[in-house]
Design an enzyme around this catalytic site. Structure first.
Site, PDB file in Angstrom:
ATOM      1  N   HIS A 266     -36.825  23.309  39.651  1.00 53.77           N
ATOM      2  CA  HIS A 266     -37.597  24.519  39.400  1.00 53.77           C
ATOM      3  C   HIS A 266     -36.639  25.676  39.182  1.00 53.77           C
ATOM      4  O   HIS A 266     -35.497  25.661  39.649  1.00 53.77           O
ATOM      5  CB  HIS A 266     -38.558  24.815  40.561  1.00 53.77           C
ATOM      6  CG  HIS A 266     -37.887  24.945  41.887  1.00 53.77           C
ATOM      7  ND1 HIS A 266     -37.428  23.857  42.618  1.00 53.77           N
ATOM      8  CD2 HIS A 266     -37.579  26.043  42.638  1.00 53.77           C
ATOM      9  CE1 HIS A 266     -36.878  24.272  43.749  1.00 53.77           C
ATOM     10  NE2 HIS A 266     -36.961  25.605  43.781  1.00 53.77           N
ATOM     11  N   HIS A 268     -36.213  30.037  39.103  1.00 58.98           N
ATOM     12  CA  HIS A 268     -36.744  31.296  39.619  1.00 58.98           C
ATOM     13  C   HIS A 268     -36.632  32.398  38.560  1.00 58.98           C
ATOM     14  O   HIS A 268     -35.582  32.552  37.928  1.00 58.98           O
ATOM     15  CB  HIS A 268     -35.974  31.726  40.867  1.00 58.98           C
ATOM     16  CG  HIS A 268     -35.994  30.705  41.964  1.00 58.98           C
ATOM     17  ND1 HIS A 268     -36.753  30.843  43.104  1.00 58.98           N
ATOM     18  CD2 HIS A 268     -35.343  29.515  42.099  1.00 58.98           C
ATOM     19  CE1 HIS A 268     -36.584  29.796  43.883  1.00 58.98           C
ATOM     20  NE2 HIS A 268     -35.721  28.973  43.292  1.00 58.98           N
TER      21      HIS A 268
END
Length: 326
Positions: A266, A268
């Site tokens: 993932h 940010h």
């Protein structure tokens, strides 16, 4: 869609910083946490800089036994549209000090303008309590060999639950919170607000891009074959944010964590003006730098020494200590 300011049960990766799976009794479903029934046992940690305090409390059940809870109280940011009302509506001003042209006051606000974001972990296990307790921190310099011999075996020996990630990707949960999606199974992702952002102001904008492709645990797994995925996240993520929130790509900090808080790739996205948790140099890796490094060397992150911090109570630190790498 903005989250309600009412207390919510925090999304947890079951146990530990990286989501080690564990079993504990679920709290009965209810609309709100019984805050009035909470008995505060101790302060786990507090930050005057971030205006946040972490509490260990107990809620008595019908049997009289107490169930542990972690309650995080955090002062919310100012909202520009409410400033005039904040200064004039039923506000009490109390002088503390006056010296020439300088003076300081205590400003007392009405309840509707004095919101505190409240995050709840309930019922909380001992590992949750340890997670939020103040701990000494150690800096680890992990070589490629350290990853193969220490970190990877540690990850593979644990059961890290990321079902909540799959629930988002499969639209079983939080589907209404998705800002943007590229549905490609190999090079696509969903963009969703991080729970730390209440979506009421842009100064602390915080979103997460979660890739559809499964099996990429962290930065260490990335090679040149993942460049199309990473380029999509960088390009399309910025485009989605400027279209939805009006913040240009040059005003965003876009990065990956190592170590990550959960082992599914993932990225940010935070406002550049926001000093987001985890954006420090010992943890954050700019996505643009990651892409350039992989363009230069497909095996860059398999070979490079990566630096990260570990808390004193983390099992991975003990593995490095046993190997005499700390």
């Amino acid at each position: 869609m903005a989250e309600s300011p009412a207390p919510k049960r925090k999304r947890e990766e079951n146990e530990g910083e990286n989501g080690a799976a564990g079993s504990h009794e679920e709290a009965p479903a209810s609309d709100t946490f019984p805050l009035a029934e909470l008995s505060v046992r101790r302060v786990l940690r507090e930050s005057a800089r971030d205006k946040t305090i972490f509490l260990h409390g107990q809620v008595k059940g019908a049997s009289g036994d107490g169930s542990d809870a972690v309650v995080i109280l955090e002062k919310t940011p100012f909202q520009e549209e409410n400033v005039a009302e904040l200064l004039t509506k039923y506000t009490k001003l109390q002088l503390q000090m006056s010296n020439d042209i300088y003076s300081t006051y205590r400003l007392f606000l009405p309840p509707e303008l004095n919101e505190i974001k409240t995050t709840v972990v309930y019922p909380a296990t001992e590992k949750h309590l340890q997670k939020y307790l103040h701990q000494e921190v150690y800096l680890i310099q992990e070589t490629g060999e350290d990853y193969k011999n220490i970190t990877l075996p540690f990850i593979e020996s644990k059961s890290f639950s990321i079902q909540w990630v799959y629930n988002i990707l499969e639209k079983k949960a939080e589907a209404d919170r998705i800002i943007y999606e590229n549905p490609d199974p190999a090079n696509g992702f969903v963009l969703i607000p991080d729970l730390k952002w209440n979506q009421k102001q842009l100064d602390d904008l915080y979103l997460i891009a979660i890739c559809h492709c499964r099996g990429i645990k962290s930065l260490r797994d990335l090679t040149a074959e993942h460049l199309p995925l990473l380029r999509n996240i960088l390009k399309e993520g910025k485009e989605a944010i400027v279209k939805r929130f009006g913040i240009a790509g040059a005003q965003l900090r876009i990065y990956l964590h190592y170590q990550p808080s959960y082992y599914h790739l993932h990225v940010h996205f935070t406002a550049l003006s926001y000093d987001a948790p985890g954006c420090s140099v010992e943890r954050a890796h700019l996505l643009s730098d990651v892409i350039e490094n992989l363009e230069l060397n497909s095996q860059y992150y398999q070979k490079r020494t990566l630096t990260f911090a570990l808390r004193a109570d983390e099992p991975l630190l003990k593995k490095f200590q046993e190997s005499e790498r700390v």
